[in-house]
Write a protein that holds these residues in place. Structure first.
Motif, mmCIF file in Angstrom:
data_model
loop_
_atom_site.group_PDB
_atom_site.id
_atom_site.type_symbol
_atom_site.label_atom_id
_atom_site.label_comp_id
_atom_site.label_asym_id
_atom_site.label_seq_id
_atom_site.Cartn_x
_atom_site.Cartn_y
_atom_site.Cartn_z
ATOM 1 N N GLY A 160 -13.532 11.163 -0.047
ATOM 2 C CA GLY A 160 -13.494 10.975 -1.487
ATOM 3 C C GLY A 160 -12.102 11.063 -2.086
ATOM 4 O O GLY A 160 -11.928 10.941 -3.290
ATOM 5 N N THR A 161 -11.080 11.271 -1.255
ATOM 6 C CA THR A 161 -9.718 11.310 -1.788
ATOM 7 C C THR A 161 -9.292 9.909 -2.207
ATOM 8 O O THR A 161 -9.577 8.934 -1.523
ATOM 9 C CB THR A 161 -8.722 11.782 -0.701
ATOM 10 N N ASN A 162 -8.610 9.822 -3.350
ATOM 11 C CA ASN A 162 -8.055 8.542 -3.766
ATOM 12 C C ASN A 162 -6.766 8.308 -2.994
ATOM 13 O O ASN A 162 -5.703 8.823 -3.343
ATOM 14 C CB ASN A 162 -7.793 8.562 -5.280
ATOM 15 N N GLU A 163 -6.877 7.502 -1.938
ATOM 16 C CA GLU A 163 -5.725 7.317 -1.063
ATOM 17 C C GLU A 163 -4.555 6.636 -1.755
ATOM 18 O O GLU A 163 -3.397 6.932 -1.471
ATOM 19 C CB GLU A 163 -6.138 6.511 0.173
ATOM 20 N N MET A 222 0.590 10.261 8.180
ATOM 21 C CA MET A 222 0.923 11.217 7.126
ATOM 22 C C MET A 222 0.618 10.670 5.742
ATOM 23 O O MET A 222 0.161 11.389 4.863
ATOM 24 C CB MET A 222 2.405 11.608 7.192
ATOM 25 N N ASN A 223 0.905 9.373 5.525
ATOM 26 C CA ASN A 223 0.580 8.816 4.197
ATOM 27 C C ASN A 223 -0.683 7.960 4.240
ATOM 28 O O ASN A 223 -0.893 7.094 3.409
ATOM 29 C CB ASN A 223 1.764 8.042 3.605
ATOM 30 N N LEU A 224 -1.518 8.257 5.226
ATOM 31 C CA LEU A 224 -2.858 7.669 5.304
ATOM 32 C C LEU A 224 -2.863 6.154 5.478
ATOM 33 O O LEU A 224 -3.890 5.520 5.273
ATOM 34 C CB LEU A 224 -3.692 8.039 4.055
ATOM 35 N N ARG A 247 0.849 -1.205 0.000
ATOM 36 C CA ARG A 247 0.000 0.000 0.000
ATOM 37 C C ARG A 247 0.873 1.239 0.000
ATOM 38 O O ARG A 247 0.527 2.253 -0.601
ATOM 39 C CB ARG A 247 -0.906 0.051 1.228
ATOM 40 N N ALA A 248 2.021 1.177 0.687
ATOM 41 C CA ALA A 248 2.883 2.355 0.816
ATOM 42 C C ALA A 248 3.421 2.835 -0.523
ATOM 43 O O ALA A 248 3.732 4.012 -0.679
ATOM 44 C CB ALA A 248 4.034 2.068 1.781
#
Lengths: 214, 253, 263
Positions: free
Chosen positions: B74-77, B52-54, A116-117
């Motif tokens: 709705g953000t594309n993570e 920080m990077n979800l 995922r990162a």
């Protein structure tokens, strides 16, 4: 007497055919269920778990009869070969699900996090990172399941599929030589299982990841 | 630092069950800046980084990347994470892939680059960390320091806007720490924006533009290495730095 | 994740679609004539009625008879072999069109399937091993011994209802076997004292195994042997009965009896 043994030996092709249908079918279904169980959310996981419990809790021959006599004819009109093979596949899928979900879990959560990162979606991570590693881990227990399915293929005799066991029974009835008839059958099954295990051992060796010791 | 703010955390709060990991943390990261976060274990430093990077969901506050709120609904993570690189304490290389393929896979599967271009870029990143001769080795055949450098290359290959390092050397044997810190120092010299959680005081002192001291879920003090080491304002800061410097030893240039 | 669900829904839809295509309706005789093939179930482990020869081909009294019937109906016979106690269910569920497998008429069976006229009348037999010291003057005398029968046969039904259920024989003394030859083997090695079965196969088994003898024959559980059809298929039954009548008059059935039963 030689011709009799040819008669039993010819059943080998059918035994192999039944296994070649049920095992991959069980794998496809089992892998889907394992993925659903591990990644599908709470309710999907519960459903998959219930399926596994049910299929593993009933003797395969009982499930075979239920699926063959009750389902087909009313719903699907399958031949004994297909009904028997698919039924065995369904039974096997439950055991394969357990093997695969254990393997998926063994890969470890860290691999998913790392995937995922770098921006992979969950599905991409499962596809490219988790499953390839899980499959390697699953080979030894899967080899065991393959042997079981091969031996369980004999159960389709009850549906009239002319595989090794049924032929041995007929031979025994005609010749009154049960030891020879069933001994021949046992030998055939043994050879098939032995070869299958060897092949899978070879596969496990070949796909092993190199470490500093290799 | 007078470059624009590239990553901004506003009033972040994270709670696990009944425990408040951190509350109302705010941090501005400028472009090209190297920030090292120090502090006792369990104070939420790693958790903050993963928010920080979800990778970890926050329970309050907002995070902005280049002015866009990435914590908005709705953000594309996945897209967001493609723009931030992360390096883990346990390296977390993909065990079934060679070093080269580890670096390449993000390019080919996520960025959908054609094979040849992906391979070229991956080799470039590997040589950047000094490991082009190990391209077809598997993680199991690499030392810890080598694995971590491959992990850095893997993160760099995605051309991230920010690099996040979560205790990158804590799991390494002492003699291997240097090679990893060396790569990180080089990145800092090349003006990569870096947010690093670490115990390596020597590195912090020499490479960081700013040091942030966190304890019990809040920022106690922050400032330039000189300010913090020579003139710490808080007693707690002084105490912590004193103990740590004793333990790790001051690194003289 | 979405893809897994899509695949699952697709599979579900596919199986429901297949389910919608059920078996065809209409008289079975018409269907069979149209196909040119009749599916006949049998359990080829019962010499001399149906068994396999050394070339692996099905042979026996029932086999020859059915091939002749098929010929006269202008149909090809497709044999479907399965264990004996699966046959009735297979007829009921339409997996096979009819079954010929040394079936004796019984009321219980009649509740779920239909029968043609009898093509042969069989007797029951009690078989014992050499050294048997008891007596069986009438069928009920068997209650005093351990008896083996083949599951699902009329002999099984008779001994269960007449002796065991009436308390004349302990249930533990009745052993059921999948096949007649299994019972014969247990008889030979002393696990059971008496075997109750059709007379003709019993004689054949006794001869083959040696050390066994048929000590009593009579008609009490067996009697007429018939071909089994699905319930309600009267047209098909009539067609077969017509042929059976022809074959009896011509002496064909007698010649089969000579071929397979006299040894």
């Amino acid at each position: 007497m030689n011709q009799f043994f040819t008669y039993i030996a010819q059943g080998t092709f059918i035994t192999i055919a039944v296994t070649l249908v049920s095992l991959p079918f069980g794998l496809a279904l089992g892998l889907s269920l394992a993925l659903v169980y591990n990644y599908g959310g709470r309710w999907a996981a519960r459903a998959a778990g219930a399926y596994s419990l049910l299929m593993r809790g009933v003797p395969p021959i009982v499930l075979l009869f239920i699926l063959y006599f009750i389902l087909s004819g009313r719903l699907l009109n399958l031949s004994p070969f297909w009904a028997g093979s698919l039924a065995l596949g369904i039974v096997s899928s439950a055991y394969q699900m357990e093997i695969l979900r254990g393997a998926l879990q063994s890969v470890g959560g860290g691999q998913m996090v790392a995937a995922r990162a770098i921006g992979m979606s969950r599905w991409q991570a499962i596809q490219h990172i988790i499953v390839p590693q899980a499959v390697r881990l699953a080979i030894p227990p899967w080899s065991n399941e393959a042997s079981i399915v091969l031996k369980d293929s004999s159960l389709v005799y009850a549906l009239g599929v002319p595989e090794v066991l049924r032929r041995a029974q007929q031979l025994s009835a005609t010749t009154q030589q049960p030891f020879l008839a069933f001994g021949a059958a046992a030998l055939i099954y043994f050879v098939l299982v032995f070869l299958t295990n060897r092949a899978l051992d070879w596969l496990a060796e070949k796909t092993k990841l190199p470490t500093q010791h290799t | 630092m007078d470059t624009p703010v590239i990553l901004q955390a506003k009033n972040l709060t994270k709670i696990y069950g009944k425990n408040v990991i951190f509350q109302n943390i705010s941090l501005d990261v400028h472009k090209g800046e190297t920030i090292v976060i120090i502090g006792p274990s369990g104070t939420g430093k790693s958790t903050l980084l993963r928010c920080m990077n979800l990778l970890t969901r926050i329970d309050g506050g907002q995070i902005f990347l280049e002015g866009q709120e990435i914590t908005a609904a709705g953000t594309n993570e996945d897209r967001v994470r493609q723009q931030m690189g992360m390096v883990f304490q346990n390296f977390l290389l993909f065990n079934h892939l060679t070093a080269l393929n580890n670096v390449m896979i993000g390019l080919s599967k996520v960025k959908k680059m054609p094979q040849a271009a992906a391979r070229e870029k991956a080799m470039h990143e590997l040589s950047r960390v000094g490991l082009s001769d190990r391209a077809d080795h598997y993680p199991g055949q690499l030392s810890g320091g080598q694995q971590q450098r491959v992990a850095i290359a893997r993160a760099l290959a995605m051309d991230p806007k920010v690099m996040l390092f979560d205790e990158p050397t804590s799991a390494l044997d002492p003699e291997l720490i240097g090679e990893v810190l060396g790569v990180m120092a080089q990145l800092a010299r090349e003006h990569m924006t870096m947010l690093v959680v670490s115990h390596e005081m020597g590195f912090a002192r020499e490479v960081a533009d700013r040091i942030v001291f966190m304890e019990k879920g809040s920022i106690v003090e922050q400032g330039s290495p000189e300010d913090l080491f020579e003139r710490p304002r808080q007693a707690r800061t002084r105490e912590f730095l004193g103990k740590i410097t004793e333990l790790y030893g001051k690194k003289e240039r | 994740m979405k893809i897994v669900w899509k695949v699952f829904v697709l599979l579900l839809a596919a199986s429901l679609l297949l389910a919608a295509c059920g078996p065809q309706s209409g008289s079975r005789l018409d269907a069979v004539k149209q196909a040119g093939v009749i599916k006949v179930g049998t359990s080829a482990d019962y010499p001399p009625f149906e068994y396999i020869d050394e070339n692996g081909n099905k042979t026996g009294f029932d086999i020859d008879l059915m091939e002749e019937i098929g010929k006269r109906l202008g149909l090809k016979v497709e044999w479907v072999d399965m264990p004996f106690d699966s046959l009735i269910a297979a007829v009921q569920e339409g997996k096979i069109d009819i079954s010929i497998s040394a079936f004796n008429y019984s009321e219980d069976r009649d509740k779920v399937v239909d029968f043609t006229n009898a093509y042969y009348t069989s007797e029951d037999a009690f078989t014992v091993a050499d050294g048997f010291t008891g007596t069986i003057a009438k069928p009920e005398d068997a209650a005093a011994y351990t008896v083996g029968v083949q599951t699902g046969t009329t002999q099984d039904a008779w001994i269960t209802e007449t002796l065991v259920d009436q308390g004349l024989m302990p249930a533990a003394n009745l052993l059921r076997y999948d096949r007649a030859d299994q019972a014969a083997l247990d008889l030979k090695n002393g696990r059971i004292q008496v075997m109750l079965s059709d007379a003709v196969p019993a004689q054949s088994l006794a001869k083959k195994l040696g050390g066994l003898a048929v000590i009593y024959t009579g008609v009490f559980s067996s009697g007429p042997m018939n071909i089994v059809l699905p319930e309600g298929e009267t047209e098909l039954a009539e067609a077969i009965n017509k042929i059976l009548a022809e074959l009896t008059t011509e002496g064909y059935i007698d010649s089969l009896a000579v071929k397979y039963f006299s040894e």
